[in-house]
Design a protein around this motif. Sequence first.
Motif, PDB file in Angstrom:
ATOM      1  N   SER A   1      17.435  67.397  79.815  1.00  0.00           N
ATOM      2  CA  SER A   1      16.522  68.516  80.050  1.00  0.00           C
ATOM      3  C   SER A   1      15.077  68.040  79.929  1.00  0.00           C
ATOM      4  O   SER A   1      14.743  67.264  79.038  1.00  0.00           O
ATOM      5  CB  SER A   1      16.772  69.626  79.011  1.00  0.00           C
ATOM      6  OG  SER A   1      15.734  70.587  79.078  1.00  0.00           O
ATOM      7  N   HIS A   2      14.233  68.504  80.846  1.00  0.00           N
ATOM      8  CA  HIS A   2      12.803  68.193  80.772  1.00  0.00           C
ATOM      9  C   HIS A   2      12.035  69.299  80.061  1.00  0.00           C
ATOM     10  O   HIS A   2      10.813  69.263  79.991  1.00  0.00           O
ATOM     11  CB  HIS A   2      12.227  68.001  82.175  1.00  0.00           C
ATOM     12  CG  HIS A   2      12.881  66.887  82.930  1.00  0.00           C
ATOM     13  ND1 HIS A   2      12.610  66.624  84.250  1.00  0.00           N
ATOM     14  CD2 HIS A   2      13.784  65.956  82.554  1.00  0.00           C
ATOM     15  CE1 HIS A   2      13.328  65.587  84.660  1.00  0.00           C
ATOM     16  NE2 HIS A   2      14.049  65.166  83.652  1.00  0.00           N
ATOM     17  N   ASP A   3      12.761  70.261  79.548  1.00  0.00           N
ATOM     18  CA  ASP A   3      12.145  71.423  78.906  1.00  0.00           C
ATOM     19  C   ASP A   3      11.902  71.130  77.429  1.00  0.00           C
ATOM     20  O   ASP A   3      12.848  70.941  76.658  1.00  0.00           O
ATOM     21  CB  ASP A   3      13.070  72.634  79.057  1.00  0.00           C
ATOM     22  CG  ASP A   3      12.477  73.902  78.459  1.00  0.00           C
ATOM     23  OD1 ASP A   3      11.348  73.848  77.924  1.00  0.00           O
ATOM     24  OD2 ASP A   3      13.150  74.938  78.513  1.00  0.00           O
TER      25      ASP A   3
ATOM     26  N   PHE B   1      27.849  63.968  71.653  1.00  0.00           N
ATOM     27  CA  PHE B   1      28.182  64.583  72.942  1.00  0.00           C
ATOM     28  C   PHE B   1      27.357  65.843  73.198  1.00  0.00           C
ATOM     29  O   PHE B   1      26.850  66.064  74.305  1.00  0.00           O
ATOM     30  CB  PHE B   1      29.684  64.905  72.988  1.00  0.00           C
ATOM     31  CG  PHE B   1      30.101  65.620  74.249  1.00  0.00           C
ATOM     32  CD1 PHE B   1      30.280  64.931  75.436  1.00  0.00           C
ATOM     33  CD2 PHE B   1      30.306  66.997  74.244  1.00  0.00           C
ATOM     34  CE1 PHE B   1      30.653  65.588  76.594  1.00  0.00           C
ATOM     35  CE2 PHE B   1      30.679  67.669  75.391  1.00  0.00           C
ATOM     36  CZ  PHE B   1      30.857  66.959  76.570  1.00  0.00           C
ATOM     37  N   ASP B   2      27.211  66.679  72.172  1.00  0.00           N
ATOM     38  CA  ASP B   2      26.495  67.947  72.336  1.00  0.00           C
ATOM     39  C   ASP B   2      24.999  67.752  72.589  1.00  0.00           C
ATOM     40  O   ASP B   2      24.308  68.699  72.966  1.00  0.00           O
ATOM     41  CB  ASP B   2      26.676  68.823  71.095  1.00  0.00           C
ATOM     42  CG  ASP B   2      28.102  69.348  70.972  1.00  0.00           C
ATOM     43  OD1 ASP B   2      28.830  69.316  71.978  1.00  0.00           O
ATOM     44  OD2 ASP B   2      28.484  69.761  69.860  1.00  0.00           O
ATOM     45  N   ASP B   3      24.491  66.531  72.373  1.00  0.00           N
ATOM     46  CA  ASP B   3      23.063  66.258  72.565  1.00  0.00           C
ATOM     47  C   ASP B   3      22.737  65.854  73.999  1.00  0.00           C
ATOM     48  O   ASP B   3      21.558  65.813  74.371  1.00  0.00           O
ATOM     49  CB  ASP B   3      22.601  65.135  71.619  1.00  0.00           C
ATOM     50  CG  ASP B   3      22.870  65.458  70.165  1.00  0.00           C
ATOM     51  OD1 ASP B   3      22.772  66.647  69.793  1.00  0.00           O
ATOM     52  OD2 ASP B   3      23.182  64.528  69.401  1.00  0.00           O
ATOM     53  N   ILE B   4      23.742  65.535  74.782  1.00  0.00           N
ATOM     54  CA  ILE B   4      23.501  65.005  76.127  1.00  0.00           C
ATOM     55  C   ILE B   4      22.736  66.008  76.989  1.00  0.00           C
ATOM     56  O   ILE B   4      21.824  65.629  77.745  1.00  0.00           O
ATOM     57  CB  ILE B   4      24.830  64.612  76.804  1.00  0.00           C
ATOM     58  CG1 ILE B   4      25.550  63.539  75.982  1.00  0.00           C
ATOM     59  CG2 ILE B   4      24.591  64.135  78.225  1.00  0.00           C
ATOM     60  CD1 ILE B   4      24.773  62.256  75.818  1.00  0.00           C
TER      61      ILE B   4
ATOM     62  N   GLY C   1      11.155  62.658  81.817  1.00  0.00           N
ATOM     63  CA  GLY C   1      10.436  63.885  82.121  1.00  0.00           C
ATOM     64  C   GLY C   1       9.504  64.327  81.006  1.00  0.00           C
ATOM     65  O   GLY C   1       8.724  65.262  81.182  1.00  0.00           O
ATOM     66  N   ILE C   2       9.575  63.646  79.845  1.00  0.00           N
ATOM     67  CA  ILE C   2       8.722  64.006  78.714  1.00  0.00           C
ATOM     68  C   ILE C   2       7.914  62.796  78.227  1.00  0.00           C
ATOM     69  O   ILE C   2       6.693  62.828  78.233  1.00  0.00           O
ATOM     70  CB  ILE C   2       9.549  64.617  77.563  1.00  0.00           C
ATOM     71  CG1 ILE C   2      10.215  65.910  78.032  1.00  0.00           C
ATOM     72  CG2 ILE C   2       8.667  64.890  76.331  1.00  0.00           C
ATOM     73  CD1 ILE C   2      11.105  66.573  77.000  1.00  0.00           C
TER      74      ILE C   2
END
Length: 199
Positions: A61-63, A53-56, A113-114
């Motif tokens: 994120s595209h950063d 869950f904490d990885d979502i 995005g990556i």
Amino acid sequence: MKNVLIIQSSPAGENSKTRQLIEAVKNRFSKEYKEVEFTERDLVKTNLPHVQFDDIATLFSHDEKFQSPFNTRSMELINELRKADIIVIGMPMHNFSVPSNLKAWIDHTSRAGITFTYTAEGPRGTLGGKKAILVTSAGGVYSSGPAQSLDFSEPFVKTWLRVLGVEDIQSVRVEGLSVPELAVNAVANAMRDVERLKL
């Protein structure tokens, strides 16, 4: 200089047929190119965690410098892919699909995005121009015949590679390892296919 990224996913150790075939593939590269650099990622030893869950937030994120343990691992794996000219993936069939450690690696390296972007025409990969070789093993025969529709491993990985922009994909299969009359020559037949690869 050719940079070859090797992904190992078999937990079978010295008994692994995909690992044996990958050694043959490495030998071919060494003979074919004067300069070749191998980067090997053994997913059994790396033991990547599955997405939690904490990885979502990281996945959305595209950063590339997003602050999270998941992003640190993810970008390390993605940069290995970026560096590679050729990606070699060893993937025994587990219950008609890929080993769970390989799926975890795919989840870490599939980043909108990556490694790909969404467009009106569908996803477009950012890793174009690379080649891939899939080295697969299976107890039965899935490349043709009545069980062909049960192979969810190779079609899945090929689709994923194309989403990332990799179109030049070759395969080496060792099949029938649990069928005595086929197992006798299975590895030898696959070794001949290694010699036919276009490197």
